[in-house]
Design an enzyme around this catalytic site. Structure first.
Site, short mmCIF file in Angstrom:
data_model
loop_
_atom_site.label_atom_id
_atom_site.label_comp_id
_atom_site.label_asym_id
_atom_site.label_seq_id
_atom_site.Cartn_x
_atom_site.Cartn_y
_atom_site.Cartn_z
CE LYS A 13 34.18 36.96 41.85
NZ LYS A 13 35.39 37.18 42.61
NE ARG A 88 34.29 43.79 41.97
CZ ARG A 88 34.63 42.74 41.07
NH1 ARG A 88 33.69 42.36 40.21
NH2 ARG A 88 35.94 42.16 40.95
NE ARG A 122 43.09 36.06 37.61
CZ ARG A 122 41.94 36.68 38.03
NH1 ARG A 122 41.00 35.76 38.36
NH2 ARG A 122 42.00 37.59 38.25
NE ARG A 155 42.05 40.40 35.67
CZ ARG A 155 40.83 40.14 36.31
NH1 ARG A 155 40.03 39.09 36.19
NH2 ARG A 155 40.38 40.97 37.35
NE ARG A 166 41.72 42.54 41.34
CZ ARG A 166 41.94 41.40 40.77
NH1 ARG A 166 43.38 41.13 40.56
NH2 ARG A 166 40.98 40.53 40.22
P1 AMP Z 1 36.95 41.15 37.94
O1 AMP Z 1 37.36 40.40 36.60
O2 AMP Z 1 35.52 40.51 38.24
O3 AMP Z 1 38.04 40.78 39.02
O4 AMP Z 1 36.85 42.56 37.72
C1 AMP Z 1 37.92 43.42 36.91
C2 AMP Z 1 37.81 44.88 37.21
O5 AMP Z 1 36.62 45.10 36.53
C3 AMP Z 1 37.28 45.26 38.70
O6 AMP Z 1 38.64 45.50 39.40
C4 AMP Z 1 36.63 46.56 38.49
O7 AMP Z 1 37.44 47.63 38.20
C5 AMP Z 1 35.77 46.25 37.25
N1 AMP Z 1 34.40 45.58 37.77
C6 AMP Z 1 34.11 44.38 37.23
N2 AMP Z 1 32.87 44.04 37.88
C7 AMP Z 1 32.41 45.42 38.58
C8 AMP Z 1 31.54 45.69 39.26
N3 AMP Z 1 30.32 44.71 39.54
N4 AMP Z 1 31.35 47.11 39.98
C9 AMP Z 1 32.37 48.05 39.77
N5 AMP Z 1 33.47 47.55 39.01
C10 AMP Z 1 33.46 45.98 38.46
#
Ligand code: AMP
Length: 219
Positions: A13, A88, A122, A155, A166
């Site tokens: 994404k 999400r 990554r 990360r 996740r």
């Molecule tokens: P990502 O980089 O999109 O994988 O997001 C990393 C982390 O940020 C996720 O595992 C959540 O803990 C938090 N996070 C990001 N976007 C959301 C969302 N829309 N709703 C809830 N938590 C989020």
């Protein structure tokens, strides 16, 4: 155009959205980047949400919806945006409908083996957030960002045990959004079955789908 990019963690994404933003001239908004930024700056909010993020759990809806609503108020979103990592949950999708609406949802279909290989290799730039991959998208100089010279890091939530959590959270909370948007006629699927497929090829596929939607629905 208001675009949502949907897909499991590691579907690409962020990688695709960061390229699409340049082609389409609308901002790439990643709630994951916003969360990591709050944590890095050690704000009150950052301290509150670090625990969720580190464990691979979702930050509570009310917190993330507020963050996003504030971001969408900025001038650069007037012509549209590309959302990466939001919504999400169904609650977040309903909030987005209220805040701004959505024109098109691109659902990235990626098999689990590709996801796991992607996430466990990554690399992220600590300065500009650019995404690399130790197998498929290597920086020119090891450990250094091609774009800005920043140091690359892995990360915290890309560790194997957190990746599993996740993916579980994705299946439980986020996958139902595929049906939510399909029912509204907003969903288009784009598949990537081979980890070696270069981002440019995927971005081309996505642009084709966007142009198709523009023609079909006069966007
Ligand atoms: P990502 O980089 O999109 O994988 O997001 C990393 C982390 O940020 C996720 O595992 C959540 O803990 C938090 N996070 C990001 N976007 C959301 C969302 N829309 N709703 C809830 N938590 C989020």
């Amino acid at each position: 155009m208001k675009i949502v990019i949907l897909g499991p963690p590691g579907a690409g994404k962020g990688t695709y959205a960061s390229r699409l933003t340049k082609i389409l001239g609308i901002p790439h908004i990643s709630t994951g980047d916003m969360v990591r930024d709050e944590i890095r700056r050690q704000t009150d909010l950052g301290r509150k949400i670090k625990e969720y993020s580190d464990k691979g759990e979702l930050v509570p809806d009310e917190i993330i919806i507020k963050l996003l609503a504030e971001r969408l108020k900025r001038d650069d979103c007037k012509r549209g945006f590309i959302l990466d990592g939001f919504p999400r949950t169904i609650g977040q999708a309903e909030a987005l409908d209220r805040i701004s609406g959505v024109d098109l949802v691109i659902n990235l279909n990626v098999p689990d083996n590709v996801i796991i290989a992607r996430l466990s290799n990554r690399l992220i730039c600590s300065k500009c957030g650019a995404i690399y991959n130790a197998l498929t998208l290597k920086p020119k100089k090891e450990g250094i960002c091609d774009r800005c010279g920043g140091k690359l890091y892995r990360r915290e939530d890309d560790r194997p045990e957190v990746i599993k959590e996740r993916l579980r959270v994705y299946r439980r909370e986020t996958e139902p959004l595929i049906e939510y948007y399909a029912k509204r006629g907003l969903l288009k699927n784009v598949s990537c079955n081979d980890i070696m497929t270069p981002p440019e090829v995927m971005v081309e596929k996505i642009i084709k789908v966007i142009r198709e939607a523009e023609r079909e629905r006069n966007l």
